[in-house]
Design an enzyme around this catalytic site. Structure first.
Site, PDB file in Angstrom:
ATOM      1  N   LYS A 266       0.846  -1.195   0.000  1.00 57.07           N
ATOM      2  CA  LYS A 266       0.000   0.000   0.000  1.00 57.07           C
ATOM      3  C   LYS A 266       0.880   1.243   0.000  1.00 57.07           C
ATOM      4  O   LYS A 266       1.749   1.393   0.854  1.00 57.07           O
ATOM      5  CB  LYS A 266      -0.903  -0.006   1.234  1.00 57.07           C
ATOM      6  CG  LYS A 266      -1.728   1.262   1.417  1.00 57.07           C
ATOM      7  CD  LYS A 266      -2.514   1.227   2.723  1.00 57.07           C
ATOM      8  CE  LYS A 266      -3.193   2.559   3.020  1.00 57.07           C
ATOM      9  NZ  LYS A 266      -3.886   2.552   4.329  1.00 57.07           N
ATOM     10  N   ASP A 271      -2.708  10.528   3.410  1.00 57.54           N
ATOM     11  CA  ASP A 271      -4.104  10.140   3.579  1.00 57.54           C
ATOM     12  C   ASP A 271      -4.828  11.160   4.439  1.00 57.54           C
ATOM     13  O   ASP A 271      -4.723  11.142   5.665  1.00 57.54           O
ATOM     14  CB  ASP A 271      -4.204   8.743   4.211  1.00 57.54           C
ATOM     15  CG  ASP A 271      -5.645   8.299   4.379  1.00 57.54           C
ATOM     16  OD1 ASP A 271      -6.520   8.862   3.684  1.00 57.54           O
ATOM     17  OD2 ASP A 271      -5.888   7.382   5.185  1.00 57.54           O
ATOM     18  N   LYS A 278     -10.348  13.110   7.899  1.00 58.02           N
ATOM     19  CA  LYS A 278      -9.814  12.821   9.226  1.00 58.02           C
ATOM     20  C   LYS A 278      -9.767  14.099  10.065  1.00 58.02           C
ATOM     21  O   LYS A 278      -9.843  15.213   9.534  1.00 58.02           O
ATOM     22  CB  LYS A 278      -8.387  12.261   9.116  1.00 58.02           C
ATOM     23  CG  LYS A 278      -8.239  10.915   8.463  1.00 58.02           C
ATOM     24  CD  LYS A 278      -6.754  10.518   8.406  1.00 58.02           C
ATOM     25  CE  LYS A 278      -6.535   9.199   7.694  1.00 58.02           C
ATOM     26  NZ  LYS A 278      -7.046   8.061   8.484  1.00 58.02           N
ATOM     27  N   ASP A 289       1.512   6.504   5.379  1.00 57.80           N
ATOM     28  CA  ASP A 289       0.550   5.516   4.895  1.00 57.80           C
ATOM     29  C   ASP A 289       1.034   4.797   3.636  1.00 57.80           C
ATOM     30  O   ASP A 289       0.282   4.037   3.035  1.00 57.80           O
ATOM     31  CB  ASP A 289      -0.796   6.200   4.641  1.00 57.80           C
ATOM     32  CG  ASP A 289      -1.980   5.295   4.920  1.00 57.80           C
ATOM     33  OD1 ASP A 289      -1.783   4.244   5.555  1.00 57.80           O
ATOM     34  OD2 ASP A 289      -3.098   5.630   4.494  1.00 57.80           O
ATOM     35  N   ASP A 348     -12.202   7.056   3.622  1.00 56.31           N
ATOM     36  CA  ASP A 348     -11.038   6.908   4.500  1.00 56.31           C
ATOM     37  C   ASP A 348     -10.653   5.438   4.663  1.00 56.31           C
ATOM     38  O   ASP A 348      -9.775   5.123   5.456  1.00 56.31           O
ATOM     39  CB  ASP A 348     -11.309   7.540   5.861  1.00 56.31           C
ATOM     40  CG  ASP A 348     -10.041   7.738   6.678  1.00 56.31           C
ATOM     41  OD1 ASP A 348      -8.949   7.774   6.070  1.00 56.31           O
ATOM     42  OD2 ASP A 348     -10.129   7.845   7.909  1.00 56.31           O
ATOM     43  N   ARG A 352      -7.478  -0.361   0.978  1.00 61.52           N
ATOM     44  CA  ARG A 352      -7.920  -1.661   0.440  1.00 61.52           C
ATOM     45  C   ARG A 352      -8.290  -1.561  -1.034  1.00 61.52           C
ATOM     46  O   ARG A 352      -8.239  -2.554  -1.760  1.00 61.52           O
ATOM     47  CB  ARG A 352      -9.081  -2.189   1.272  1.00 61.52           C
ATOM     48  CG  ARG A 352     -10.337  -1.376   1.234  1.00 61.52           C
ATOM     49  CD  ARG A 352     -11.277  -1.710   2.381  1.00 61.52           C
ATOM     50  NE  ARG A 352     -10.729  -1.275   3.654  1.00 61.52           N
ATOM     51  CZ  ARG A 352     -11.258  -1.560   4.836  1.00 61.52           C
ATOM     52  NH1 ARG A 352     -12.363  -2.288   4.900  1.00 61.52           N
ATOM     53  NH2 ARG A 352     -10.704  -1.124   5.945  1.00 61.52           N
TER      54      ARG A 352
END
Length: 501
Positions: A266, A271, A278, A289, A348, A352
């Protein structure tokens, strides 16, 4: 890319005469402990000059036979002695790695330290223990070179691993340690770079540059190619940023390799949470991230440098998740590479989605084992804390392979299940599946169940959730610095080493 500078390292039978610091061990024993690796002439000089035996002096200054502790003691002349705690005189490679890291980090933290020549003398004789000492010393010496017009000199200039062994295996152990430490520190450097300097394009460029000196093939897909080949996860997540997404593919295929390992990482370079924004506090460290992508790229370079007889295909799924008029939305339906559709539940939960693209693409490689690694869920941090990563796998044999590699590398993983019912929350009425569950609990398990949907059913697969240990926003400890840790790199290298044998 601005980054760290690792010190030189060598192997010697005795402490060099020009050493500024010698790191020795203190382990449990009678009379308050036993000293390990202390040169006889140093011990005699301390007793003569300071009027007390070194052990007694160390104990009076609070030295403990406990991992993670270190005490600075004056030595003869300008020499400083650092006593680093060990739990036993017969310590494991990881315990020696931690003790060496603590000792070197403590020496480097002494006021005014610059260009120190440090000898690490911990009675290491066996190759694996020597390698542990060398890795710990190098990783403990790591300092990220901050962005500044006035760079500071490195605190540690040279390291010497003192060992009674002069065998070729001992020298090879140090050489191996250098390659592994360089890989971990390359990952740390990438993680520590601020997101205005490391974004998908620049990360891909750095990855290409890093592969040049190795026998690694590199392919980088830009946004046009990603759109043409149907990488809907990467395009959606990266759609809100002015920095478009990238997919980096490394390939290493040495002659004689009989096992093919695919790695997927990833690489969210920042992010913000996207439209599901966030909090400011939750956003601040989100330059980390992309730790999974850093791990697979750095590990692949190390595997090539070590000349391991194993084929590696590695994917770094790179995107920046920002809110804007072009950002993807909750309820959007995305088409992942290969055609499977996903109803986006939460912008968020973006990792995935890019990982789904990478995993789906890896199916075409027909690898014997697929391992993905990601800072994926806060739920895994809640379950396992900040120093232990989660492991979920297609079967127990695959899980055991990864756990054995992690133990060899000295990294902490804990196997978690993917219960059959956990996937019920991923059912969607508008797409093949939802990206997040309709149910609150088991977030780390649900994320793994989602990723499993993009791996061929008969493929051996492991998912590593490193959200906790990938970034340390507390005080440094052992050989782990504040900031990016490079967690996972050593496990991936150890796994490849085992599979190649």
């Amino acid at each position: 890319m601005s980054g760290s500078r690792l010190p030189s390292i060598s192997l010697a039978r005795t402490v060099p005469a020009d050493a500024d610091v010698v790191v020795v061990g203190i382990a449990p024993g009678p009379a308050g402990g036993v000293l390990l690796g202390v040169p006889a002439d140093v011990e005699k000089s301390v007793t003569r000059q300071l009027g007390r035996p070194l052990l007694a002096l160390a104990r009076s200054l609070g030295a403990e036979a406990k991992l993670g502790t270190a005490t600075v003691v004056p030595g003869p002349g300008d020499l400083r002695i650092v006593l680093t705690g060990l739990p036993s005189a017969d310590a494991t490679p990881e315990q020696v790695r931690r003790a060496a890291g603590t000792g070197v980090r403590t020496a480097a933290g002494v006021s005014g330290a610059a260009g120190l020549r440090i000898a690490v003398s911990l009675d290491a004789v066996e190759p694996e223990v020597i390698r542990g000492a060398a890795e710990g010393a190098l990783l403990g010496a790591y300092r990220y070179q901050k962005q500044t017009a006035s760079p500071e000199p490195a605190a540690v200039g040279a390291l010497t691993i003192v060992s009674a062994s002069g065998k070729a295996e001992a020298r090879q152990a140090v050489s191996t340690a250098v390659i592994i430490a360089e890989a971990v520190c390359a990952a740390r450097d990438w993680i520590n770079l601020p997101a205005n300097l490391l974004y998908p394009e620049s990360f891909a460029d750095d990855a290409r540059t890093r592969a040049k000196a190795a026998r690694i093939g590199v392919e980088v897909l830009d946004e046009t190619q990603l759109r043409k080949e149907g990488y809907g996860g990467l395009l959606a997540v990266g759609g809100g940023s002015s920095h478009p997404p990238r997919l980096v593919r490394y390939s290493y295929a040495p002659r004689g390799a009989r096992f093919h390992l695919a790695l997927v990482g990833k690489g969210i370079t920042f992010d913000s949470g996207g439209l599901d924004l966030k909090t400011p506090e939750g956003m601040y460290t989100m330059k980390c991230d992309m730790s999974g992508a850093a791990a697979v790229l750095a590990a692949t370079r190390a595997i090539a440098d070590l000349g391991l007889k194993i084929s590696i295909t590695a994917y770094a799924c790179l995107a920046e998740n920002l809110p804007s008029g072009t950002a993807y939305r909750p309820s959007d339906v995305l088409t992942i590479h290969g055609g499977k559709t996903v109803e986006n539940a939460n912008s968020d939960a973006e990792g995935r989605l890019v990982m789904a693209d990478g995993l789906a693409r890896s199916n075409a490689d027909d690898a014997d084992l697929v391992v993905d690694i990601a800072t994926l869920t806060g739920a895994c941090m809640v379950a396992l804390g900040l120093r232990t990563a989660g492991l979920m796998a297609s079967d127990d044999l695959t899980a055991d392979r990864v756990l054995d590699a992690a133990e060899s590398a000295g990294e902490l993983f804990w196997q978690l299940p993917i219960p059959e019912e956990i996937g019920d929350g991923l059912k969607s009425s508008v797409a093949d599946l939802r990206s997040s569950s309709t149910k609150r609990y088991g977030g780390a398990l649900t994320a793994a169940a989602f990723l499993r949907e993009f791996v061929d059913p008969d493929r051996s697969w492991a998912h590593l959730d490193i959200a906790g240990p990938a970034f340390n926003d507390g005080e440094a400890y052992d050989y782990v610095p504040t900031g990016g840790t490079g967690f996972g790199v050593r496990t991936l290298i150890a796994l490849a080493t085992a599979l190649a044998s």
